[in-house]
Design an enzyme around this catalytic site. Structure first.
Site, PDB file in Angstrom:
ATOM      1  N   GLY A 298       0.849  -1.202   0.000  1.00 53.76           N
ATOM      2  CA  GLY A 298       0.000   0.000   0.000  1.00 53.76           C
ATOM      3  C   GLY A 298       0.878   1.244   0.000  1.00 53.76           C
TER       4      GLY A 298
ATOM      5  N   GLY B   9      -0.153   4.959  -1.149  1.00 52.51           N
ATOM      6  CA  GLY B   9      -1.307   5.583  -0.515  1.00 52.51           C
ATOM      7  C   GLY B   9      -0.943   6.691   0.456  1.00 52.51           C
TER       8      GLY B   9
ATOM      9  CB  ILE C  99      -0.420   5.500   5.730  1.00 49.13           C
ATOM     10  CG1 ILE C  99      -1.673   6.028   6.415  1.00 49.13           C
ATOM     11  CG2 ILE C  99       0.629   5.129   6.784  1.00 49.13           C
ATOM     12  CD1 ILE C  99      -2.421   4.969   7.222  1.00 49.13           C
TER      13      ILE C  99
ATOM     14  CG  ASP D 207      -4.077   4.587  19.607  1.00 51.99           C
ATOM     15  OD1 ASP D 207      -4.678   5.514  19.052  1.00 51.99           O
ATOM     16  OD2 ASP D 207      -4.240   3.391  19.310  1.00 51.99           O
TER      17      ASP D 207
ATOM     18  CG  HIS E 147      -6.392   2.135  16.483  1.00 54.85           C
ATOM     19  ND1 HIS E 147      -5.840   3.253  17.075  1.00 54.85           N
ATOM     20  CD2 HIS E 147      -6.757   2.538  15.241  1.00 54.85           C
ATOM     21  CE1 HIS E 147      -5.862   4.259  16.235  1.00 54.85           C
ATOM     22  NE2 HIS E 147      -6.418   3.856  15.109  1.00 54.85           N
TER      23      HIS E 147
END
Ligand code: LMR
Length: 324
Positions: A15, A18, A20, A156, A183
């Site tokens: 990916g 993309g 990210i 987080d 998450h």
């Protein structure tokens, strides 16, 4: 000679073109622990690879597209899967389930085939359910090693250190906040009391920061106003997670990172659970015991478990009933 010659690691980003994938690939290019970076995506990965290859760093980079995913994966020490849709304003993470589950299943099948010994980091949402899809896919492919599958929840942890730093005046870089659970919503449980040690914040402050961490993704989605979700700080957090994994692969001891893993902590009710884990050459070396929490955190843990169970059930149902 660059220190990176000591740390010869191949990392594959799935990916990679993309929202990210691109900043993460840029960050990994600059890591001294990464010598070989493979980028895979349905489109544009070759171009992203050529673009990054003009950086004056010694990391070798190459992009791969459908038809050559085997080459992208073969021999990778670490595979980071960021492939999936991001949510838009008005959506919750669970709205991404159908599309992202299919992508996770397809790509995890490829990982099982072409990089069976690799450590796998999973990012797409809804992460709690996606972890079940990834684990069940690996089991089906007879490639499941419970030490090697991680749900990355470092975003987080960095949010927690920044927000806690704002309230206490402490440098966030000195604040390591362990994360329990998963998450999404109430499943994210930052253990602020552990990060602060002897220092205290009030109950109201703890509640406020915990809520802000849980809302962090929604705030970014809203602020980006339709152009995506958190990608830059996600890339930063994931780089931190990846470097810890790679240092442990090099034999460094005592490295701890909060991640969702196959965990004894909530078994037999839940097979997967997020918490601080000690890393080793094979991935998870040891899941640390639950630390001593304050009353607020204990109560929040009780609330987190049914929601986690519900998220996991969705992953199991997809895998075992809907289409298989
Ligand atoms: C986040 O927490 O920022 C990510 O999970 C992305 C999102 O959609 O919230």
């Amino acid at each position: 000679m660059r220190a990176s010659f000591l740390h010869r690691h191949s990392v594959c980003v799935l990916g990679a073109s993309g929202h990210i994938g691109q900043p993460l690939s840029l960050a990994l290019m600059q890591s001294k622990y990464v010598t070989d970076l493979r980028l895979y995506d349905l489109v544009y990965a070759t171009g992203v690879g050529v673009d990054l290859s003009h950086m004056p760093v010694s990391t070798r980079v190459r992009g791969y597209e459908p038809g050559s995913i085997d080459k992208a994966l073969k021999g990778a020490d670490l595979v980071i899967n960021v492939a999936g849709l991001a949510r838009k304003p008005g959506m919750v993470r669970e709205d991404l389930f159908n599309t992202n589950a299919l992508t996770i299943e397809e790509l995890t099948t490829e990982i099982a085939k072409h990089a069976p010994g690799a450590i796998i980091g999973v990012i797409p949402n809804p992460l709690n359910s996606m972890m079940v899809v990834a684990a069940e896919t690996l089991k089906r492919e007879k490639a499941y090693d419970p030490r090697k599958l991680f749900g990355i929840i470092s975003l987080d942890a960095i949010r927690a250190s920044v927000f806690l730093g704002e309230i206490t005046g402490k440098d966030p870089k000195t604040l390591e906040v362990p994360i329990l659970g998963g998450h999404s919503g109430r499943t994210m449980l930052p253990l602020l009391s552990i990060a602060l040690g002897d220092e205290k914040i009030t109950n109201d402050q703890q509640e406020l920061i915990t809520h802000r961490i849980r809302r962090g993704g929604d705030d970014v989605v809203k602020a980006k106003n339709g152009s995506g979700s958190c990608s830059l700080s996600m890339a930063f957090a994931t780089l931190g997670w990846a470097e810890k994994v790679l240092r442990a692969l090099d034999g460094e001891k005592g490295i701890v990172v909060s991640s969702i893993v196959d965990s004894p902590l909530m078994k037999p009710k839940l097979d997967l659970f997020g918490s601080p884990v000690e890393l080793g050459r094979e991935g998870v070396e040891r899941v640390l015991p639950l630390p001593k929490m304050n009353a607020y955190e204990e109560e929040q843990l009780d609330r987190c478990l049914p929601d986690l169970e519900m998220n996991y059930r969705k992953g199991y149902e997809y895998f075992h009933t809907c289409k298989h």
